[in-house]
Design a protein around this motif. Structure first.
Motif, PDB file in Angstrom:
ATOM      1  N   ASP A 190      68.430  26.953  28.653  1.00 51.86           N
ATOM      2  CA  ASP A 190      68.451  25.541  29.063  1.00 51.86           C
ATOM      3  C   ASP A 190      68.087  25.432  30.537  1.00 51.86           C
ATOM      4  N   THR A 191      67.339  24.374  30.880  1.00 47.67           N
ATOM      5  CA  THR A 191      67.088  24.114  32.300  1.00 47.67           C
ATOM      6  C   THR A 191      68.041  23.018  32.745  1.00 47.67           C
ATOM      7  N   ASP A 217      71.024  16.645  35.575  1.00 47.34           N
ATOM      8  CA  ASP A 217      72.074  16.926  34.589  1.00 47.34           C
ATOM      9  C   ASP A 217      73.442  16.930  35.247  1.00 47.34           C
ATOM     10  N   ALA A 237      75.941  25.511  29.059  1.00 48.63           N
ATOM     11  CA  ALA A 237      74.478  25.693  29.025  1.00 48.63           C
ATOM     12  C   ALA A 237      74.110  27.159  28.784  1.00 48.63           C
TER      13      ALA A 237
END
Ligand SMILES: C[S@@+](CC[C@H](N)C(=O)[O-])C[C@H]1O[C@@H](n2cnc3c(N)ncnc32)[C@H](O)[C@@H]1O
Length: 406
Positions: A100-101, A164, A96
């Protein structure tokens, strides 16, 4: 700590007293009476002194962060060391980028050590703990991290959609049954972990990415085929095995990560074929592999890079004729073999005394001895230091007189 004492401890003035507790005399009794004179109740005084002690102990695991945190003794005992937590975070965050969150759920966050690393490395963290006081402490410990929230809840009641990555560190010690020294017992049945291992693995298999921290004694038979299992040591101490799933899994199978001054990764793909994992004659050096490599069952993987051979098929010592160098040497402690001595106490004592040896470190593998007992039985007069290794060369029981290298 009960919830009422915690509420009183979280008062701004009380927390400020904790931050300045070193203004008080060093002696505990004097500290206690000074705090009572300042008007603190007996409970708050005890809580302040306990927190001051725990902060000092926590520095070894959490560095300078410890001075700004609150703990329970159990919460600190179970907390991940910060460098290891940072490794977990790297695994869950993967490739990531900063933009990006990444949303991570920490499902049984304890006092929040792993969550501090996840959040500190840029993830948005939702942490829960089933214990009310522990959840409140985690909320306090994560208060400076804007993208972290903590709830008092059971992991089983959390809606896991939309995350995620999932992080599990199930409780593996009995709750509320502490012995006289405040220690709780280790639970060995994985279904008695909280949450249970089968529930955790079921959720981890369905997640985009997941990590599960477990005790290093985990039976290899419990590692799911889909997982990467990585045993980890930090500064010479085996601290965990982690199961990684989905995007957090880098290499399926068993691996070992040695963390410390130097880092080493060993994987089961590095193991030699059965008939190449040679057993051989004792060389000039005895090598003691790092505990994570031993627990992962990967000792034979060190043979080729260290030009070493095993001393016995079921004993985790290696031997070599050359002093270990290069990256794989981070995975062993090396001892120069000075001599092979008899294993009988009387003859061994005679040999040691004749060499002027007066104090011994006793190590053993594959030998049925109790090191402390041996040291007492030897009753050596004052003299030089040496390391004795009780082991077997093939079927022969021997004592190796050695000198640590470096
Ligand atoms: C091993 S500790 C976590 C330590 C944490 N990773 C750290 O580094 O500080 C496990 C925690 O899980 C909590 N717990 C036990 N059962 C739970 C459940 N069913 N749901 C959520 N939390 C639970 C315990 O209260 C305990 O604080």
């Amino acid at each position: 700590m009960d919830p009422q004492t915690l509420t009183e401890l979280l008062d701004v003035a009380v927390l400020d007293r904790l931050d300045h507790i070193d203004d008080l005399p060093g002696d505990e009794l004097a500290r206690s009476s000074a705090l009572r004179k300042e008007g603190y109740s007996a409970e708050v005084t005890a809580a302040l002194l306990t927190q001051a002690r725990l902060r000092k102990e926590a520095a070894a695991k959490l560095g300078p962060f410890a001075d700004d945190m609150l703990f329970t003794r159990d919460g600190l005992a179970q907390a991940t060391r910060l460098p290891v937590a940072a490794h977990h975070a790297r695994r869950l965050l993967g490739e990531a980028s900063e933009d990006d969150t990444i949303r991570i759920a920490d499902l049984g966050c304890g006092i929040g050590a792993d969550s501090i690393a996840f959040s500190g490395m840029g993830a948005q963290v939702s942490a829960v703990d089933a214990d009310e006081v522990t959840a409140a402490l985690a909320a306090f410990n994560l208060r400076h991290l804007p993208d972290a929230e903590v709830e008092h809840s059971r992991a089983e009641d959390v809606d896991l959609d939309g995350f995620d990555a999932l992080w599990f560190d199930p409780a593996r010690r009995t709750v509320g049954k502490a012995d006289r020294r405040g220690s709780t017992a280790r639970i060995t049945d994985p279904e008695a972990f909280s949450p249970s291992l089968s529930w955790v693995v079921d959720k981890a298999l369905k997640a985009k990415a997941a990590g599960v921290k477990l005790g290093p004694a985990l039976d290899h038979g419990l590692v799911p085929a889909e997982a990467e299992a990585q045993w980890v040591s930090h500064n010479g101490e085996v601290v965990e095995v982690c199961l990684y799933f989905g995007a957090a899994r880098q290499r399926p199978g068993r691996g070992a990560l040695v963390m410390g001054e130097r880092t080493l990764l060993v994987h089961e793909d590095d193991l030699p074929d059965e008939d190449e994992a040679g057993i051989g004659e004792l060389g000039s050096y005895l090598l003691e592999p790092d505990g994570a490599i031993v627990r992962a069952g990967l000792v034979a993987a060190l043979c080729a890079p260290l030009q070493a051979r095993r001393v016995h098929p079921s004993i985790a010592y290696l031997t070599t004729d050359v002093e270990p160098t290069g990256p794989a040497s981070a995975g062993v402690t090396a001892y120069e073999v000075v001599d092979v001595l008899p294993a009988k106490i009387a003859s061994l004592r005679k040999e040691l005394v004749s060499r002027g040896i007066g104090s011994v470190v006793v190590k053993k593998r594959g030998a049925d001895i109790v090191p402390d007992q041996v040291r007492r039985q030897l009753k050596l007069p004052k003299g030089d230091k040496a390391t004795l290794v009780f082991t077997r060369l093939g079927e022969r029981h021997v004592v190796l007189l050695t000198r640590p290298v470096g």
